[in-house]
Design an enzyme around this catalytic site. Structure first.
Site, PDB file in Angstrom:
ATOM      1  N   LYS A   1      47.847   3.476  -1.091  1.00  0.00           N
ATOM      2  CA  LYS A   1      49.100   2.759  -0.831  1.00  0.00           C
ATOM      3  C   LYS A   1      48.745   1.349  -0.371  1.00  0.00           C
ATOM      4  O   LYS A   1      47.587   1.089   0.000  1.00  0.00           O
ATOM      5  CB  LYS A   1      49.939   3.492   0.228  1.00  0.00           C
ATOM      6  CG  LYS A   1      49.193   3.753   1.526  1.00  0.00           C
ATOM      7  CD  LYS A   1      50.042   4.561   2.487  1.00  0.00           C
ATOM      8  CE  LYS A   1      49.300   4.756   3.796  1.00  0.00           C
ATOM      9  NZ  LYS A   1      50.042   5.521   4.775  1.00  0.00           N
TER      10      LYS A   1
ATOM     11  N   VAL B   1      42.959   3.637  15.250  1.00  0.00           N
ATOM     12  CA  VAL B   1      41.865   2.790  14.756  1.00  0.00           C
ATOM     13  C   VAL B   1      41.551   1.731  15.816  1.00  0.00           C
ATOM     14  O   VAL B   1      42.462   1.061  16.329  1.00  0.00           O
ATOM     15  CB  VAL B   1      42.234   2.118  13.409  1.00  0.00           C
ATOM     16  CG1 VAL B   1      41.144   1.151  12.964  1.00  0.00           C
ATOM     17  CG2 VAL B   1      42.477   3.173  12.335  1.00  0.00           C
TER      18      VAL B   1
ATOM     19  N   ASP C   1      40.528   4.372   3.832  1.00  0.00           N
ATOM     20  CA  ASP C   1      41.207   5.646   4.110  1.00  0.00           C
ATOM     21  C   ASP C   1      41.130   6.683   3.000  1.00  0.00           C
ATOM     22  O   ASP C   1      42.041   7.487   2.847  1.00  0.00           O
ATOM     23  CB  ASP C   1      42.699   5.360   4.400  1.00  0.00           C
ATOM     24  CG  ASP C   1      43.064   5.851   5.784  1.00  0.00           C
ATOM     25  OD1 ASP C   1      42.155   6.270   6.510  1.00  0.00           O
ATOM     26  OD2 ASP C   1      44.253   5.823   6.128  1.00  0.00           O
TER      27      ASP C   1
ATOM     28  N   ASP D   1      45.698   9.158  -0.707  1.00  0.00           N
ATOM     29  CA  ASP D   1      46.621   8.380   0.128  1.00  0.00           C
ATOM     30  C   ASP D   1      46.558   6.898  -0.248  1.00  0.00           C
ATOM     31  O   ASP D   1      46.556   6.033   0.623  1.00  0.00           O
ATOM     32  CB  ASP D   1      46.254   8.596   1.608  1.00  0.00           C
ATOM     33  CG  ASP D   1      47.424   8.312   2.546  1.00  0.00           C
ATOM     34  OD1 ASP D   1      48.566   8.179   2.057  1.00  0.00           O
ATOM     35  OD2 ASP D   1      47.196   8.205   3.764  1.00  0.00           O
TER      36      ASP D   1
ATOM     37  N   PHE E   1      47.458  10.132  11.972  1.00  0.00           N
ATOM     38  CA  PHE E   1      46.495  11.156  12.388  1.00  0.00           C
ATOM     39  C   PHE E   1      45.519  10.709  13.462  1.00  0.00           C
ATOM     40  O   PHE E   1      44.654  11.461  13.863  1.00  0.00           O
ATOM     41  CB  PHE E   1      45.700  11.633  11.165  1.00  0.00           C
ATOM     42  CG  PHE E   1      46.573  11.963   9.997  1.00  0.00           C
ATOM     43  CD1 PHE E   1      47.415  13.061  10.058  1.00  0.00           C
ATOM     44  CD2 PHE E   1      46.590  11.174   8.865  1.00  0.00           C
ATOM     45  CE1 PHE E   1      48.250  13.374   8.996  1.00  0.00           C
ATOM     46  CE2 PHE E   1      47.419  11.478   7.798  1.00  0.00           C
ATOM     47  CZ  PHE E   1      48.250  12.586   7.860  1.00  0.00           C
ATOM     48  N   GLY E   2      45.627   9.462  13.892  1.00  0.00           N
ATOM     49  CA  GLY E   2      44.670   9.022  14.899  1.00  0.00           C
ATOM     50  C   GLY E   2      44.823   7.538  15.176  1.00  0.00           C
ATOM     51  O   GLY E   2      45.814   6.913  14.795  1.00  0.00           O
TER      52      GLY E   2
ATOM     53  N   GLY F   1      45.458  -0.218  15.599  1.00  0.00           N
ATOM     54  CA  GLY F   1      46.730   0.405  15.243  1.00  0.00           C
ATOM     55  C   GLY F   1      46.623   1.910  15.316  1.00  0.00           C
ATOM     56  O   GLY F   1      45.531   2.474  15.360  1.00  0.00           O
ATOM     57  N   LYS F   2      47.805   2.538  15.341  1.00  0.00           N
ATOM     58  CA  LYS F   2      47.846   4.003  15.356  1.00  0.00           C
ATOM     59  C   LYS F   2      48.456   4.458  14.055  1.00  0.00           C
ATOM     60  O   LYS F   2      49.496   3.925  13.633  1.00  0.00           O
ATOM     61  CB  LYS F   2      48.741   4.480  16.501  1.00  0.00           C
ATOM     62  CG  LYS F   2      48.012   4.640  17.826  1.00  0.00           C
ATOM     63  CD  LYS F   2      48.995   5.131  18.880  1.00  0.00           C
ATOM     64  CE  LYS F   2      48.378   5.178  20.250  1.00  0.00           C
ATOM     65  NZ  LYS F   2      47.418   6.250  20.433  1.00  0.00           N
ATOM     66  N   GLY F   3      47.834   5.411  13.402  1.00  0.00           N
ATOM     67  CA  GLY F   3      48.383   5.947  12.167  1.00  0.00           C
ATOM     68  C   GLY F   3      48.920   7.341  12.422  1.00  0.00           C
ATOM     69  O   GLY F   3      49.088   7.765  13.565  1.00  0.00           O
TER      70      GLY F   3
HETATM   71  P1  ATP Z   1      48.962   6.119   8.028  1.00  0.00           P
HETATM   72  O1  ATP Z   1      48.435   6.941   9.128  1.00  0.00           O
HETATM   73  O2  ATP Z   1      50.311   6.524   7.592  1.00  0.00           O
HETATM   74  O3  ATP Z   1      47.982   6.023   6.885  1.00  0.00           O
HETATM   75  P2  ATP Z   1      48.214   3.491   8.797  1.00  0.00           P
HETATM   76  O4  ATP Z   1      47.547   3.138   7.489  1.00  0.00           O
HETATM   77  O5  ATP Z   1      48.921   2.377   9.532  1.00  0.00           O
HETATM   78  O6  ATP Z   1      49.222   4.659   8.593  1.00  0.00           O
HETATM   79  P3  ATP Z   1      45.608   4.021   9.911  1.00  0.00           P
HETATM   80  O7  ATP Z   1      44.941   4.187   8.597  1.00  0.00           O
HETATM   81  O8  ATP Z   1      45.228   4.965  11.004  1.00  0.00           O
HETATM   82  O9  ATP Z   1      47.170   4.151   9.780  1.00  0.00           O
HETATM   83  O10 ATP Z   1      45.369   2.546  10.398  1.00  0.00           O
HETATM   84  C1  ATP Z   1      45.826   2.036  11.646  1.00  0.00           C
HETATM   85  C2  ATP Z   1      45.642   0.520  11.623  1.00  0.00           C
HETATM   86  O11 ATP Z   1      44.257   0.207  11.532  1.00  0.00           O
HETATM   87  C3  ATP Z   1      46.331  -0.157  10.451  1.00  0.00           C
HETATM   88  O12 ATP Z   1      46.922  -1.347  10.928  1.00  0.00           O
HETATM   89  C4  ATP Z   1      45.194  -0.472   9.508  1.00  0.00           C
HETATM   90  O13 ATP Z   1      45.473  -1.625   8.730  1.00  0.00           O
HETATM   91  C5  ATP Z   1      44.038  -0.713  10.473  1.00  0.00           C
HETATM   92  N1  ATP Z   1      42.725  -0.431   9.858  1.00  0.00           N
HETATM   93  C6  ATP Z   1      42.342   0.718   9.244  1.00  0.00           C
HETATM   94  N2  ATP Z   1      41.083   0.620   8.782  1.00  0.00           N
HETATM   95  C7  ATP Z   1      40.648  -0.634   9.103  1.00  0.00           C
HETATM   96  C8  ATP Z   1      39.434  -1.369   8.875  1.00  0.00           C
HETATM   97  N3  ATP Z   1      38.384  -0.826   8.238  1.00  0.00           N
HETATM   98  N4  ATP Z   1      39.353  -2.630   9.343  1.00  0.00           N
HETATM   99  C9  ATP Z   1      40.401  -3.192  10.006  1.00  0.00           C
HETATM  100  N5  ATP Z   1      41.566  -2.569  10.247  1.00  0.00           N
HETATM  101  C10 ATP Z   1      41.700  -1.308   9.807  1.00  0.00           C
END
Ligand code: ATP
Length: 324
Positions: free
Chosen positions: A158, A49, A173, A156, A46-47, A42-44
């Site tokens: 949530k 994953v 996170d 952060d 700031f970057g 997924g994309k958040g």
């Molecule tokens: P934001 O940037 O607003 O925090 P977000 O939480 O969707 O949004 P990311 O934290 O970058 O953004 O996560 C992107 C995706 O990767 C999300 O679907 C998240 O659930 C997944 N993800 C993050 N960390 C892990 C992990 N350790 N294992 C599996 N999936 C992960």
């Protein structure tokens, strides 16, 4: 002469500090070339994953960096990583290492195979019985209490950053917000960029610091252990009701109400006084009136576990009017 000496001394101290951080971080450095990137998870904000491989399945979070401030970002990133390496708790995602050279800044953690609380609550619309709600919340409180004891503020917290792995809570996170703010400075020059679902986790003192235009210097945003407790209150509310507080209010109204100390009404919420009291305490206007995670956990453990948090046959209709 005295002032020249003291300036030199403080420069020396800062050089030694930077140097010792770099030495201490060496063993956590993962060369970018050693990582195998398999798929985008997924994309958040700031970057991105990735699911990848580094001696087994891992999650790799690579940050979008701004080339103009890359040295500043690399230094901020190293500071944050020096905090992450101190974390070892079963309710926190396992930090395994980081790519620390620009342009490839990223962190490598254990990969969470199952779903986030956000997915359970808001996408699958699952409702948890009270005993499960309490177990989940006390595990969150446990992980957060540990982070705070290590001097780390999550900033952060949530439901999107809380995974449920076979009944066990895994918080992700944490502690990277200062660095990530640097990644995003000027993209929304004359407006305040508010990602959906973010505002209801922000404490009144954070609301007061929000300004349109250039992002604030990270240190000026008053995140604290108390603002983490406020965010926990919102997660507790999501678990109990299946909704976010101030649902369907426009962002401006949420900022104004929370900033004034108005809380989501609990009048039509079907829960006992002690359950609601936890919410009210976490959402206290004055940061120091909020309970810390250690006492929160004790309070949670004392709750009777048999009652249902919410029943699908009695949906909770939340009034938007404020309850003092
Ligand atoms: P934001 O940037 O607003 O925090 P977000 O939480 O969707 O949004 P990311 O934290 O970058 O953004 O996560 C992107 C995706 O990767 C999300 O679907 C998240 O659930 C997944 N993800 C993050 N960390 C892990 C992990 N350790 N294992 C599996 N999936 C992960």
């Amino acid at each position: 002469v005295d002032s020249i000496d003291s300036t030199e001394e403080s420069l020396n101290q800062s050089w030694h500090r930077q140097n010792s951080i770099s030495v201490a971080l060496k063993e956590w450095d993962i060369p970018y070339e050693d990582l195998q990137f398999d798929s985008i998870v997924g994309k958040g904000r700031f970057g991105t994953v990735f699911k990848g491989n580094w001696h087994g399945d891992v999650a790799i979070k690579m940050f979008d960096i701004d080339t103009d401030t890359k040295m500043e970002q690399q230094a901020a990133f190293k500071m944050e990583v020096s905090m992450l390496k101190k974390t070892r708790h079963e309710n926190l995602v396992l930090f395994m290492g980081a790519c620390m050279k620009t342009p490839h800044l990223g962190i490598v953690t254990s990969y969470c195979k199952l779903s986030t609380l956000h997915t359970h609550i808001h996408q699958r619309r699952e409702s948890f019985p009270m005993n499960r709600t309490v177990i989940i919340s006390s595990q969150i409180a446990q992980g957060m209490g540990y982070l705070h004891a290590r001097g780390i503020v999550h900033k952060d917290l949530k439901s999107k950053n809380i995974f449920l792995e076979s009944g066990k809570v895994v918080i992700t996170d944490y502690g990277l917000f200062n660095f990530t703010k640097l990644c995003h400075d000027d993209r929304h020059a004359n407006s305040l960029h508010i990602p959906p679902g973010w505002l209801c986790y922000l404490a009144p003192e954070i609301m007061h610091s929000l300004r349109p235009g250039k992002s604030k210097v990270p240190d000026e945003v008053p995140f604290s252990t108390h603002s983490d407790v406020y965010a926990f209150g919102t997660v507790w509310y999501e678990l109990l009701t299946g909704e976010w507080p101030f649902r369907s209010l426009p962002p401006e109204a949420i900022i104004w109400q929370v900033g004034k100390g108005i809380k989501q009404s609990l009048a039509s919420m079907q829960a006992s006084r002690d359950v609601k009291d936890i919410l009210m305490l976490c959402w206290s206007f004055k940061p120091t009136d909020r309970q810390d995670f250690v006492s929160l956990q004790r309070t949670l453990e004392r709750l009777p576990k048999k009652r249902l948090a919410r029943s699908p046959s009695h949906p909770v209709h939340l009034s938007r009017s404020a309850e003092s």
